[in-house]
Design a protein around this motif. Structure first.
Motif, short mmCIF file in Angstrom:
data_model
loop_
_atom_site.label_atom_id
_atom_site.label_comp_id
_atom_site.label_asym_id
_atom_site.label_seq_id
_atom_site.Cartn_x
_atom_site.Cartn_y
_atom_site.Cartn_z
N ALA A 28 64.80 11.13 56.58
CA ALA A 28 63.54 10.50 56.16
C ALA A 28 62.39 11.50 56.18
O ALA A 28 61.47 11.42 55.35
N GLU A 29 62.42 12.43 57.13
CA GLU A 29 61.36 13.44 57.19
C GLU A 29 61.29 14.24 55.89
O GLU A 29 60.20 14.62 55.43
N LYS A 30 62.44 14.50 55.27
CA LYS A 30 62.47 15.28 54.03
C LYS A 30 61.86 14.52 52.86
O LYS A 30 61.40 15.13 51.88
N LEU A 31 61.87 13.19 52.94
CA LEU A 31 61.42 12.38 51.80
C LEU A 31 60.11 11.64 52.03
O LEU A 31 59.59 11.02 51.11
N LYS A 32 59.57 11.70 53.23
CA LYS A 32 58.47 10.81 53.57
C LYS A 32 57.20 11.03 52.75
O LYS A 32 56.38 10.12 52.64
N HIS A 33 57.03 12.22 52.17
CA HIS A 33 55.84 12.49 51.37
C HIS A 33 56.07 12.27 49.87
O HIS A 33 55.16 12.46 49.07
N GLU A 34 57.29 11.85 49.51
CA GLU A 34 57.59 11.61 48.09
C GLU A 34 57.18 10.20 47.68
O GLU A 34 57.07 9.30 48.53
N ASP A 35 56.96 10.01 46.38
CA ASP A 35 56.59 8.67 45.93
C ASP A 35 57.83 7.80 45.82
O ASP A 35 58.96 8.28 45.84
N ASN A 36 57.60 6.50 45.71
CA ASN A 36 58.71 5.54 45.72
C ASN A 36 59.66 5.74 44.54
O ASN A 36 60.87 5.49 44.65
N ALA A 37 59.13 6.17 43.40
CA ALA A 37 59.98 6.37 42.23
C ALA A 37 61.03 7.45 42.48
O ALA A 37 62.21 7.29 42.13
N LEU A 38 60.62 8.54 43.12
CA LEU A 38 61.58 9.61 43.42
C LEU A 38 62.57 9.16 44.49
O LEU A 38 63.78 9.43 44.38
N ILE A 39 62.08 8.45 45.51
CA ILE A 39 62.98 7.95 46.56
C ILE A 39 64.03 7.02 45.94
O ILE A 39 65.21 7.06 46.32
N LEU A 40 63.61 6.22 44.99
CA LEU A 40 64.54 5.32 44.31
C LEU A 40 65.61 6.12 43.57
O LEU A 40 66.80 5.77 43.61
N GLN A 41 65.23 7.20 42.91
CA GLN A 41 66.19 8.05 42.22
C GLN A 41 67.19 8.67 43.20
O GLN A 41 68.40 8.73 42.94
N VAL A 42 66.67 9.13 44.34
CA VAL A 42 67.54 9.71 45.37
C VAL A 42 68.53 8.66 45.88
O VAL A 42 69.71 8.96 46.12
N ALA A 43 68.05 7.44 46.05
CA ALA A 43 68.92 6.36 46.54
C ALA A 43 70.03 6.04 45.55
O ALA A 43 71.19 5.86 45.94
N ILE A 44 69.69 5.97 44.27
CA ILE A 44 70.69 5.71 43.23
C ILE A 44 71.74 6.82 43.23
O ILE A 44 72.95 6.58 43.17
N HIS A 45 71.28 8.06 43.33
CA HIS A 45 72.20 9.20 43.35
C HIS A 45 73.11 9.14 44.57
O HIS A 45 74.32 9.35 44.47
N SER A 46 72.54 8.84 45.74
CA SER A 46 73.34 8.77 46.97
C SER A 46 74.39 7.69 46.89
O SER A 46 75.56 7.91 47.25
N LEU A 47 74.00 6.51 46.41
CA LEU A 47 74.94 5.40 46.32
C LEU A 47 76.04 5.71 45.31
O LEU A 47 77.22 5.39 45.54
N ALA A 48 75.67 6.36 44.22
CA ALA A 48 76.67 6.75 43.23
C ALA A 48 77.66 7.74 43.81
O ALA A 48 78.87 7.67 43.55
N GLN A 49 77.19 8.67 44.63
CA GLN A 49 78.07 9.65 45.26
C GLN A 49 79.01 8.99 46.26
O GLN A 49 80.19 9.37 46.36
N VAL A 50 78.50 8.02 47.02
CA VAL A 50 79.33 7.34 48.02
C VAL A 50 80.52 6.66 47.35
O VAL A 50 81.66 6.74 47.84
N PHE A 51 80.27 6.01 46.21
CA PHE A 51 81.34 5.24 45.56
C PHE A 51 81.98 5.99 44.39
O PHE A 51 82.86 5.44 43.72
#
Length: 383
Positions: A320-343
């Motif tokens: 979270a420290e790495k992302l805490k200064h990013e806007d929600n749109a970028l965090i959302l992109q990171v989340a989509i990428h992470s979930l895609a990688q998991v599955f």
């Protein structure tokens, strides 16, 4: 505007509400001063028709079979249910089931007994679990400390981890109507006892002496005999509220304590794709509750045993420290990428099946600046 009370409580989170209610029940004239435009603090339940269930933007689980909490739930007439689900992990690119949150706790307890003094969790992993055969244990232990405790393993206390794990498996519960139902009960109970609330009024300075406190806020000036401070540790660490005279020891202690960051991402999909073997590498995740990985958003949980198409991403500690200064749109992109990688799915597939989403960054929230405190190596006295 100047106002006078016997007691002023700073913070309308769960702690502040409970304190105000206890005081009011003894006949005290009490005010609660809150910087946000709502009560609840880091408990924030969103009821949105686009989501199948109440969305917990903040606190979500009741950790442990706690009698005082259950008594409060009974008073609030708040129903709850146990979360019993499978734990999965993505390791070496493969989804596999875990027996427990932490693998082989018996061996872990043996390693704990070898400690002569407290060390960081990072040092413990490096010096006591360094063999290749303990790779999975290192993975689960690191995820546990960074995720569950929102802690930095370079700072987190191994003694504290040992004591936490010695309790054994903790039952976990969710509230049917969300944690907000408990806040609503406490808030209404306070109002019935004539507690006055002042929202959207951040505290700037507190001047104090015995039985006389002056609280300077943006909108009001409060005079009281006593004051109770229930703000997050992060606000004390940054001295967002100034005290006169300075609370030297308390401020120093607050800076020693660990205070972790958390970002939550909640996805409402049209269908729960993780219950379909075609999208889970042929694995049966129909009873999966928690899924751990090494992705940027490393932890995901479903609503199981509820059958809902909602999945939550949990990014805590150093992640979270790495992302805490990013806007929600970028965090959302990171989340989509992470979930895609998991599955092992295409991001386009997830985006096309996504109905709605929410991102809440508690690390950048000016009235919390993080999630909750944790024990650092050698920091026991600071509490």
């Amino acid at each position: 505007m100047e106002l006078s009370f016997e007691v002023v409580v700073i913070g309308a989170g769960a702690c502040g509400l409970q304190a105000a209610l206890e005081l009011a029940l003894t006949g005290k004239k009490v005010a609660v001063v809150e910087a946000r435009d709502r009560v609840g603090g880091r408990i924030h339940t969103l009821n949105d028709p686009n989501f199948q269930l109440p969305v917990e933007l903040g606190a979500e689980f009741i950790h442990g079979d706690l009698e005082p909490t259950k008594k409060l739930l009974e008073k609030a007439n708040a129903s709850y249910y146990e979360v019993f689900a499978e734990v999965w992990q993505q390791l070496d690119g493969q989804l596999q089931q875990q027996d427990h949150f932490i693998e082989d706790e018996d061996l872990l307890q043996q390693r704990f007994k070898q400690l002569k003094k407290d060390i960081s969790v990072a040092a413990f992993l490096e010096n006591y679990l360094q063999e290749d055969r303990y790779e999975e244990m290192r993975f689960t232990l690191k995820n546990y400390v960074e995720g569950y405790d929102a802690a930095d393993i370079q700072k987190a206390s191994t003694y504290a981890l040992r004591d936490d794990l010695s309790v054994g498996d903790k039952k976990q519960f969710r509230l049917e109507a969300g944690y907000g139902s408990l806040i609503d009960y406490l808030y209404k109970a306070c109002l019935q006892q004539n507690v006055l609330f002042f929202l959207s009024d951040p505290v700037k300075e507190i001047h104090w002496e015995e039985d006389r406190v002056t609280t300077h806020c943006e909108e009001h000036l409060f005079f009281s005999q006593k004051i109770i401070i229930t703000v997050p540790v992060g606000l004390l660490q940054t001295e967002s509220i100034r005290f006169f005279p300075v609370l030297t020891q308390k401020m120093a202690a607050s800076r020693i304590l660990g205070f972790g960051s958390v970002i939550k991402i909640i996805f409402q999909f049209h269908e729960p794709f993780w219950r379909n073997k075609n999208y889970t590498q042929g694995k049966d995740l129909s009873r999966a509750g928690f899924i751990f990985s090494s992705e940027s958003i490393p932890t995901w949980w479903t609503c199981y045993p509820k059958e809902a198409s909602v999945i939550t991403g949990w990014c805590a500690g150093p992640h979270a420290e790495k992302l805490k200064h990013e806007d929600n749109a970028l965090i959302l992109q990171v989340a989509i990428h992470s979930l895609a990688q998991v599955f092992k799915l295409d991001q386009s597939f997830l985006k096309s099946h996504l109905k709605d989403s929410r991102v809440v960054n508690w690390a950048s929230d000016p009235f919390s600046l993080g999630a909750y405190s944790y024990d650092v190596m050698g920091g026991g006295a600071a509490k």
